[in-house]
Write a protein that holds these residues in place. Sequence first.
Motif, PDB file in Angstrom:
ATOM      1  N   ILE A 132       0.836  -1.210   0.000  1.00 55.77           N
ATOM      2  CA  ILE A 132       0.000   0.000   0.000  1.00 55.77           C
ATOM      3  C   ILE A 132       0.866   1.254   0.000  1.00 55.77           C
ATOM      4  CG2 ILE A 132      -1.588   1.403   1.388  1.00 55.77           C
ATOM      5  CD1 ILE A 132      -2.688  -1.227   2.521  1.00 55.77           C
ATOM      6  N   ASN A 133       1.839   1.279   0.918  1.00 59.61           N
ATOM      7  CA  ASN A 133       2.579   2.513   1.159  1.00 59.61           C
ATOM      8  C   ASN A 133       4.006   2.199   1.608  1.00 59.61           C
ATOM      9  OD1 ASN A 133       3.499   5.031   1.814  1.00 59.61           O
ATOM     10  ND2 ASN A 133       1.691   5.609   3.015  1.00 59.61           N
ATOM     11  N   PRO A 134       4.950   2.140   0.647  1.00 58.86           N
ATOM     12  CA  PRO A 134       6.337   1.799   1.000  1.00 58.86           C
ATOM     13  C   PRO A 134       7.014   2.853   1.883  1.00 58.86           C
ATOM     14  CG  PRO A 134       5.935   1.520  -1.351  1.00 58.86           C
ATOM     15  CD  PRO A 134       4.756   2.258  -0.798  1.00 58.86           C
ATOM     16  N   ALA A 135       6.393   4.020   2.047  1.00 64.97           N
ATOM     17  CA  ALA A 135       6.978   5.038   2.922  1.00 64.97           C
ATOM     18  C   ALA A 135       6.643   4.781   4.390  1.00 64.97           C
ATOM     19  CB  ALA A 135       6.491   6.423   2.512  1.00 64.97           C
ATOM     20  N   VAL A 136       5.791   3.779   4.632  1.00 60.61           N
ATOM     21  CA  VAL A 136       5.428   3.406   6.003  1.00 60.61           C
ATOM     22  C   VAL A 136       6.305   2.242   6.450  1.00 60.61           C
ATOM     23  CG1 VAL A 136       3.601   2.260   7.330  1.00 60.61           C
ATOM     24  CG2 VAL A 136       3.045   4.226   5.894  1.00 60.61           C
ATOM     25  N   ILE A 137       6.800   2.314   7.660  1.00 61.26           N
ATOM     26  CA  ILE A 137       7.533   1.179   8.227  1.00 61.26           C
ATOM     27  C   ILE A 137       6.565   0.383   9.087  1.00 61.26           C
ATOM     28  CG2 ILE A 137       9.299   0.507   9.914  1.00 61.26           C
ATOM     29  CD1 ILE A 137      10.919   2.903   8.991  1.00 61.26           C
ATOM     30  N   LEU A 138       6.388  -0.897   8.761  1.00 59.68           N
ATOM     31  CA  LEU A 138       5.596  -1.767   9.633  1.00 59.68           C
ATOM     32  C   LEU A 138       6.539  -2.736  10.309  1.00 59.68           C
ATOM     33  CD1 LEU A 138       2.124  -3.202   9.367  1.00 59.68           C
ATOM     34  CD2 LEU A 138       3.981  -4.751   9.994  1.00 59.68           C
ATOM     35  N   ARG A 139       6.580  -2.666  11.624  1.00 58.78           N
ATOM     36  CA  ARG A 139       7.448  -3.558  12.415  1.00 58.78           C
ATOM     37  C   ARG A 139       6.625  -4.762  12.839  1.00 58.78           C
ATOM     38  NH1 ARG A 139       9.992   0.490  15.463  1.00 58.78           N
ATOM     39  NH2 ARG A 139       9.024  -0.017  17.444  1.00 58.78           N
ATOM     40  N   PRO A 140       6.862  -5.952  12.240  1.00 60.20           N
ATOM     41  CA  PRO A 140       6.074  -7.132  12.611  1.00 60.20           C
ATOM     42  C   PRO A 140       6.642  -7.818  13.848  1.00 60.20           C
ATOM     43  CG  PRO A 140       7.477  -7.618  10.710  1.00 60.20           C
ATOM     44  CD  PRO A 140       7.835  -6.241  11.174  1.00 60.20           C
ATOM     45  N   LEU A 141       5.840  -7.958  14.872  1.00 67.13           N
ATOM     46  CA  LEU A 141       6.298  -8.619  16.102  1.00 67.13           C
ATOM     47  C   LEU A 141       5.396  -9.821  16.358  1.00 67.13           C
ATOM     48  CD1 LEU A 141       6.849  -5.479  18.366  1.00 67.13           C
ATOM     49  CD2 LEU A 141       8.560  -6.728  17.048  1.00 67.13           C
ATOM     50  N   ARG A 142       5.957 -11.022  16.165  1.00 67.54           N
ATOM     51  CA  ARG A 142       5.143 -12.217  16.374  1.00 67.54           C
ATOM     52  C   ARG A 142       5.188 -12.567  17.854  1.00 67.54           C
ATOM     53  NH1 ARG A 142       5.133 -18.082  13.402  1.00 67.54           N
ATOM     54  NH2 ARG A 142       3.108 -18.651  14.298  1.00 67.54           N
ATOM     55  N   ALA A 143       4.287 -11.968  18.598  1.00 67.77           N
ATOM     56  CA  ALA A 143       4.280 -12.138  20.053  1.00 67.77           C
ATOM     57  C   ALA A 143       2.882 -11.864  20.573  1.00 67.77           C
ATOM     58  CB  ALA A 143       5.264 -11.157  20.692  1.00 67.77           C
ATOM     59  N   ARG A 144       2.631 -12.307  21.776  1.00 71.85           N
ATOM     60  CA  ARG A 144       1.394 -11.960  22.481  1.00 71.85           C
ATOM     61  C   ARG A 144       1.733 -10.795  23.401  1.00 71.85           C
ATOM     62  NH1 ARG A 144      -2.920 -14.825  22.727  1.00 71.85           N
ATOM     63  NH2 ARG A 144      -1.859 -16.718  22.037  1.00 71.85           N
ATOM     64  N   LEU A 145       1.117  -9.657  23.152  1.00 71.52           N
ATOM     65  CA  LEU A 145       1.417  -8.464  23.943  1.00 71.52           C
ATOM     66  C   LEU A 145       0.821  -8.626  25.333  1.00 71.52           C
ATOM     67  CD1 LEU A 145       2.767  -5.718  23.670  1.00 71.52           C
ATOM     68  CD2 LEU A 145       0.690  -4.863  22.596  1.00 71.52           C
ATOM     69  N   ASP A 146       1.657  -8.538  26.369  1.00 71.98           N
ATOM     70  CA  ASP A 146       1.151  -8.660  27.735  1.00 71.98           C
ATOM     71  C   ASP A 146       1.832  -7.623  28.629  1.00 71.98           C
ATOM     72  OD1 ASP A 146       3.688  -9.666  28.299  1.00 71.98           O
ATOM     73  OD2 ASP A 146       3.042 -11.756  28.108  1.00 71.98           O
ATOM     74  N   SER A 147       1.498  -7.640  29.897  1.00 75.56           N
ATOM     75  CA  SER A 147       2.016  -6.580  30.769  1.00 75.56           C
ATOM     76  C   SER A 147       3.534  -6.704  30.960  1.00 75.56           C
ATOM     77  CB  SER A 147       1.313  -6.622  32.129  1.00 75.56           C
ATOM     78  OG  SER A 147       1.403  -7.916  32.669  1.00 75.56           O
ATOM     79  N   ARG A 148       4.071  -7.918  30.764  1.00 76.70           N
ATOM     80  CA  ARG A 148       5.514  -8.132  30.940  1.00 76.70           C
ATOM     81  C   ARG A 148       6.306  -7.539  29.771  1.00 76.70           C
ATOM     82  NH1 ARG A 148       8.526 -11.661  28.816  1.00 76.70           N
ATOM     83  NH2 ARG A 148       6.710 -12.709  27.942  1.00 76.70           N
ATOM     84  N   ASN A 149       5.856  -7.830  28.531  1.00 67.97           N
ATOM     85  CA  ASN A 149       6.637  -7.361  27.376  1.00 67.97           C
ATOM     86  C   ASN A 149       6.172  -5.997  26.843  1.00 67.97           C
ATOM     87  OD1 ASN A 149       4.347  -7.917  25.835  1.00 67.97           O
ATOM     88  ND2 ASN A 149       5.100  -9.883  25.093  1.00 67.97           N
ATOM     89  N   ALA A 150       5.057  -5.469  27.375  1.00 67.92           N
ATOM     90  CA  ALA A 150       4.532  -4.202  26.859  1.00 67.92           C
ATOM     91  C   ALA A 150       5.554  -3.053  26.920  1.00 67.92           C
ATOM     92  CB  ALA A 150       3.246  -3.810  27.590  1.00 67.92           C
ATOM     93  N   PRO A 151       6.309  -2.891  28.036  1.00 67.21           N
ATOM     94  CA  PRO A 151       7.238  -1.749  28.063  1.00 67.21           C
ATOM     95  C   PRO A 151       8.256  -1.781  26.919  1.00 67.21           C
ATOM     96  CG  PRO A 151       6.951  -2.630  30.268  1.00 67.21           C
ATOM     97  CD  PRO A 151       6.270  -3.590  29.325  1.00 67.21           C
ATOM     98  N   SER A 152       8.751  -2.976  26.546  1.00 68.53           N
ATOM     99  CA  SER A 152       9.726  -3.006  25.452  1.00 68.53           C
ATOM    100  C   SER A 152       9.036  -2.976  24.086  1.00 68.53           C
ATOM    101  CB  SER A 152      10.641  -4.231  25.579  1.00 68.53           C
ATOM    102  OG  SER A 152       9.871  -5.419  25.541  1.00 68.53           O
ATOM    103  N   LEU A 153       7.948  -3.752  23.906  1.00 64.61           N
ATOM    104  CA  LEU A 153       7.318  -3.811  22.583  1.00 64.61           C
ATOM    105  C   LEU A 153       6.628  -2.496  22.207  1.00 64.61           C
ATOM    106  CD1 LEU A 153       5.788  -7.420  22.369  1.00 64.61           C
ATOM    107  CD2 LEU A 153       8.119  -6.637  21.952  1.00 64.61           C
ATOM    108  N   LEU A 154       6.188  -1.748  23.214  1.00 63.21           N
ATOM    109  CA  LEU A 154       5.473  -0.493  22.931  1.00 63.21           C
ATOM    110  C   LEU A 154       6.393   0.726  22.982  1.00 63.21           C
ATOM    111  CD1 LEU A 154       2.163  -1.109  24.940  1.00 63.21           C
ATOM    112  CD2 LEU A 154       2.606  -1.475  22.499  1.00 63.21           C
ATOM    113  N   GLU A 155       7.685   0.472  23.105  1.00 65.00           N
ATOM    114  CA  GLU A 155       8.677   1.558  23.131  1.00 65.00           C
ATOM    115  C   GLU A 155       8.523   2.440  21.890  1.00 65.00           C
ATOM    116  OE1 GLU A 155      11.895   1.390  25.321  1.00 65.00           O
ATOM    117  OE2 GLU A 155      11.773   3.506  24.760  1.00 65.00           O
ATOM    118  N   GLY A 156       8.349   3.712  22.088  1.00 68.78           N
ATOM    119  CA  GLY A 156       8.262   4.641  20.954  1.00 68.78           C
ATOM    120  C   GLY A 156       6.861   4.856  20.424  1.00 68.78           C
ATOM    121  N   ALA A 157       5.895   4.043  20.878  1.00 69.64           N
ATOM    122  CA  ALA A 157       4.527   4.197  20.371  1.00 69.64           C
ATOM    123  C   ALA A 157       3.883   5.450  20.962  1.00 69.64           C
ATOM    124  CB  ALA A 157       3.691   2.972  20.712  1.00 69.64           C
TER     125      ALA A 157
END
Lengths: 273, 74
Positions: A132-157
């Motif tokens: 659709i839009n090569p100017a967009v970066i999509l970071r694919p993270l194959r993980a279940r987002l939970d309270s443990r990994n949220a601080p690292s996976l949501l970094e920068g959001a």
Amino acid sequence: MSLEGFLAASARGGAIPWSEELRAAREFGLSAREVEAAAFGAGLLPARYSRNAGTIGLAGQAVLHASCVAVAGCGGIGGHVIEQLARLGVGTIVAVDPDVFEESNLNRQILATVENLGLPKVEAAALRARAINPAVILRPLRARLDSRNAPSLLEGADVVADGLDTISARLELAGACARLGLPFVHAGVAGWYAQASTQAPGSSSLSDIYGHGTAPAERGVEAALGNPSFTPALAASLEAAEVCKLLLGLSGTLRGRLLHLDLLAMECAEFPI
Amino acid sequence: MTVTVKLFASLRTGRFDLRAMDFPADTSAAQAIAAAGVRPEEAAVVFVNSRHAAPDTVLADGDTLAIFPPVGGG
């Protein structure tokens, strides 16, 4: 010639055609994303956003380009959210989902195709965003987002969008977002029905939506009703519009409000939450 | 006392959309929900006069009770 000069010279009616963006990327050794950043800096709009202009504006488009949205879950709601955010021009999308596509996804999930069966949902999301839009970066993270990994996976959001399909996962992520100071844009669907609300940073409003602080069930009435094609698409559109407003700092958001849509009765109800 | 009970989404199926119901004084939201034939786990979100309310909220004559089921799919 400078990049800005090159882009200004290549603009047609104030908008830069995609072919010229690609040419600029080749000539200056840049990514499409970097070319678009330079275009915004020079006050030029890539032609792909020309129908956004009257609603978003050049300055707003530059804000979206510099923004990062995490989409938790890439199924019925999440897939449509990713589709819309990529078209809208949100510069970075973090797509998080542990699952692969199954046949039961084909009735409603825009990223699910016969060819994609068995493919990780986040991989399909990355392919779709690039198409659709090569100017967009999509970071694919194959993980279940939970309270443990949220601080690292949501970094920068800047905003987190809800594409989850269980109540417990939503409550866990909403709690993590509250602690991280992130707005959480929620939507849920079941049969003909959709709801949406935004939990402001630090608020716990999502727990008021799912059952009085007692232990809520894992799934809602969708366990019996299922989900047809149109309800997740509607819920995703509500989320995408909400994300857009939050990123642009516009008023009229669903902070402190629960919006309920009934597509069987074609009714809409709104309550403070 | 009379309370207007509004059901939303799938709670309407086989029940009603809106009904004026008579209750004794000091009836709680939870008791009114049960009287409407809605199980406690089906009433995820409850509003009394458009304000979010706990199940033990005591109702008054003229109140409007709105009940939503849990909508959790994605």
